[in-house]
Each structure stands twice: as structure tokens, then as C-alpha cells.
Design an enzyme around this catalytic site. Structure first.
Site, PDB file in Angstrom:
ATOM      1  N   ASN A  91      -3.188   0.364  -3.539  1.00  0.00           N
ATOM      2  CA  ASN A  91      -3.129  -0.793  -2.648  1.00  0.00           C
ATOM      3  C   ASN A  91      -3.418  -2.029  -3.477  1.00  0.00           C
ATOM      4  O   ASN A  91      -4.383  -2.046  -4.240  1.00  0.00           O
ATOM      5  CB  ASN A  91      -4.165  -0.629  -1.530  1.00  0.00           C
ATOM      6  CG  ASN A  91      -4.277  -1.877  -0.665  1.00  0.00           C
ATOM      7  OD1 ASN A  91      -4.934  -2.847  -1.025  1.00  0.00           O
ATOM      8  ND2 ASN A  91      -3.641  -1.829   0.486  1.00  0.00           N
TER       9      ASN A  91
ATOM     10  N   HIS B 192      -2.976   7.339  -4.133  1.00  0.00           N
ATOM     11  CA  HIS B 192      -3.073   6.194  -3.236  1.00  0.00           C
ATOM     12  C   HIS B 192      -3.181   4.931  -4.077  1.00  0.00           C
ATOM     13  O   HIS B 192      -3.826   4.928  -5.131  1.00  0.00           O
ATOM     14  CB  HIS B 192      -4.312   6.318  -2.346  1.00  0.00           C
ATOM     15  CG  HIS B 192      -4.741   5.024  -1.726  1.00  0.00           C
ATOM     16  ND1 HIS B 192      -5.813   4.291  -2.215  1.00  0.00           N
ATOM     17  CD2 HIS B 192      -4.231   4.307  -0.693  1.00  0.00           C
ATOM     18  CE1 HIS B 192      -5.950   3.190  -1.479  1.00  0.00           C
ATOM     19  NE2 HIS B 192      -5.006   3.181  -0.561  1.00  0.00           N
TER      20      HIS B 192
ATOM     21  N   HIS C 243      -7.227   8.084 -15.882  1.00  0.00           N
ATOM     22  CA  HIS C 243      -8.249   7.083 -16.171  1.00  0.00           C
ATOM     23  C   HIS C 243      -7.926   6.287 -17.437  1.00  0.00           C
ATOM     24  O   HIS C 243      -8.287   5.107 -17.517  1.00  0.00           O
ATOM     25  CB  HIS C 243      -9.622   7.749 -16.262  1.00  0.00           C
ATOM     26  CG  HIS C 243     -10.246   7.947 -14.915  1.00  0.00           C
ATOM     27  ND1 HIS C 243     -10.946   6.962 -14.261  1.00  0.00           N
ATOM     28  CD2 HIS C 243     -10.237   9.018 -14.083  1.00  0.00           C
ATOM     29  CE1 HIS C 243     -11.360   7.407 -13.090  1.00  0.00           C
ATOM     30  NE2 HIS C 243     -10.942   8.657 -12.950  1.00  0.00           N
TER      31      HIS C 243
ATOM     32  N   SER D 153       0.850  -1.184   0.000  1.00  0.00           N
ATOM     33  CA  SER D 153       0.000   0.000   0.000  1.00  0.00           C
ATOM     34  C   SER D 153       0.886   1.234   0.000  1.00  0.00           C
ATOM     35  O   SER D 153       1.993   1.227   0.552  1.00  0.00           O
ATOM     36  CB  SER D 153      -0.928   0.013   1.215  1.00  0.00           C
ATOM     37  OG  SER D 153      -0.182   0.029   2.413  1.00  0.00           O
TER      38      SER D 153
END
Length: 310
Positions: A115, A113, A152, A99
Site C-alpha cells: 500500500n 500486501h 528484506h 493498495s
């Protein structure tokens, strides 16, 4: 559990990949910052397992970045894991993952971020239960269409080999997950979020997790390179710190990973490394009409399609 019972999980291969990914991400971030370096702490968990936490601080580009690897195990699952999956009660378990949270210095560079994780629960008289989960999401303070579109598109590229329905499904899941119900507000512009992935069988599920991990730096570093030299002043800095407060609120109030880590007796410093080094709150603050700060709320903190159609 779909095809997950037809293939045996190769936990050693997952662990090797995660450790290599942590190394690769840290090297890329150090090169981008150009000055600061990661400090490493290895730790052991009393109930079983441990991890490797790396923190970079006070760089010219990255104010703080944390990239953690953990591989923990135990005999009894915490409530955060069994409340939605009662069939896991009574099983020994193992969880491993990488993470990271990157808090840049310049308010025009978004926080990132990511993970990726693997979970396995076993009992002698039953088939093992396992799945992959993870994703990545972006939290801008000042919005740019080109950055959102690139982020994206890279997420779409990560999903494309696995089916046309994968990106839209996991993009929508990310929008639902990174929502602050108490504010009725998105945390950022989203990205990908997936969990409980096992229906493809181990090899294909593992390949998808690797694709998500491998696309993180290509998604993020071009945005950092575009924005890290943008001029800003105290107004932008104060807004960045205010919006970081929302990040803290989500992680402490709603994030399942934080709850699982605390409830399973994880290492608190490593669990909370996602929090920014500085943040602030202001009662009743609202953006000025027509300002870039208002545009963040009206254009970027709302779920939308960022894929540019040919």
C-alpha cells in the site's frame, strides 16, 4: 510539521504515478500467472472522488489478486483519521493511493500486501497538512530463509538512498504494525511500514514513496518464480486456508486502512478485496512438533533480522 510547509504538494504528479504503478503491477502479475487477466471496475464515491479496482481470479498461479487505485475527498474526516490527529478536525481532505493483496494458489508461495498513499488536509486559514504512508509485507505459509532474505534485502535496497537508518526504522514499524494482539502473533515476516512522512519535504518524501512502490515486484516475483511449481497436497492446502484466517482477523479487527475506508464511506467491495477467496478456522489447532507448520511459528512468525551480512 517539519519541512512539509516549505514545499507545495503536487497532487497531480502523485496521481499520475499511482495510476502508472497500478498498470505496471497488473501487467507484471498477469505475465507471471500466464493465463488469468484482471477485470476492472471504476467507481464513484457519493461524497467525492472514486477509484479503479482491478481483480484477477482463478489463475493457475494466482488464486486471487486485487490491485486498487482510489482518490477520494471530503469536507469532514472520519474518526479513524482524527482520533490520533485532532489538529485535522475541521479540514477538508483528499486521500489517494494504490493498495494490493496477492493470494497465490500454491501454499509454498506467500501472500503479499502493499500500500502506498498520500493524504492532504486543508483549511483556508492555515497551512496544508500532508503526508505519505505505505509499505509492503509478506505472509508465508511455509517458510524459506532464501525468500525472507530476498524480500528484506529488496526492502533495504528501496530505503538505502534515503539514509542508513530508514530501513531498520520502517522494518521495526512493520513488525509492530502487523501484529495480532489477540493471538500475540505476527501476521508474517514483515517488510516496511511508514506513515506521516513529511519531514523530508515533498520532493524527497514523494521519491521515497515511489521507491517503495517500484521495489514491490522485484521483491515478490522472484519468490513466486521459485515456489509456484513446488509440490503440495491437501495437508498444505488446509494449512494455507487456516493461516488465511489470520489474515482475515487482522484486516477486520486491527487494520487502520480498513477502518478508515469503512468510516469514510468508501466502496466496501474495494476495501475488502484484500480478503482471500477461501479461508477456514479450526478450534484449538496446534502444529505437530517438528513439522514445517510448527517451524513457521517458531522461526518465521517472530521478528528477526533477515539481512545477510557480507
Amino acid at each position: 510539521m517539519g519541512q512539509q510547509q516549505m514545499t507545495t504538494p503536487d497532487t497531480d504528479a502523485v496521481r499520475r504515478y499511482l495510476l502508472e504503478l497500478q498498470n505496471r503491477i497488473c501487467t507484471g502479475l498477469e505475465q507471471e500467472d500466464g493465463q488469468a487477466r484482471f477485470a476492472e471496475e471504476t467507481w464513484d464515491r457519493a461524497e467525492g472522488g472514486g477509484g479503479r479496482t482491478r481483480i484477477l481470479r482463478d489463475g493457475p498461479v494466482l488464486e486471487q489478486a486485487g490491485v486498487g487505485f482510489s482518490n477520494v475527498h471530503g469536507e469532514t474526516l472520519p474518526a479513524a483519521a482524527t482520533e490520533q490527529r485532532p489538529e485535522l478536525s475541521g479540514r477538508s481532505w483528499q486521500a489517494m493511493g494504490v493498495s494490493l493483496v496477492i493470494h497465490p494458489r500454491n501454499p509454498h508461495v506467500p501472500t503479499a500486501h502493499a500500500n502506498i498513499r498520500f493524504f492532504l488536509a486543508e483549511r483556508a486559514d492555515a497551512e496544508p497538512v500532508w503526508w505519505f504512508g505505505g509499505g509492503f509485507d509478506l505472509t508465508p505459509y511455509y517458510g524459506y530463509d532464501t525468500d525472507a532474505e530476498h524480500w528484506h534485502q529488496t526492502a533495504l535496497d528501496a530505503c538505502a538512498p534515503f539514509g542508513d537508518d530508514v530501513y531498520p526504522r520502517y522494518k521495526a514499524w512493520c513488525d509492530r504494525y502487523f501484529h495480532l494482539p489477540h493471538r500475540n502473533e505476527q501476521r508474517g515476516i514483515g517488510g516496511l511500514f511508514f506513515d506521516d512522512l513529511n519531514e523530508w519535504g515533498f520532493d524527497r518524501s514523494f521519491a521515497f514513496m515511489r521507491s517503495v512502490g517500484d521495489h514491490l515486484l522485484p521483491a515478490y516475483l522472484p519468490i513466486v518464480q521459485r515456489r509456484k511449481h513446488t509440490d503440495y497436497g491437501e495437508r498444505e492446502r488446509q494449512f494455507q486456508l487456516y493461516r488465511r484466517g489470520r489474515y482475515v482477523e487482522f484486516n477486520l479487527l486491527w487494520d487502520r486502512g480498513t477502518r478508515f475506508g469503512i468510516q469514510s464511506g468508501g466502496r466496501t467491495e474495494s476495501i475488502l478485496m484484500s480478503l482471500p477467496p477461501l479461508a477456514r478456522w479450526e478450534y484449538g489447532w496446534t502444529p505437530e512438533p517438528g513439522s514445517p507448520e510448527e517451524q513457521l511459528y517458531t522461526r518465521y512468525l517472530v521478528p528477526r533480522d533477515w539481512i545477510v551480512k557480507p
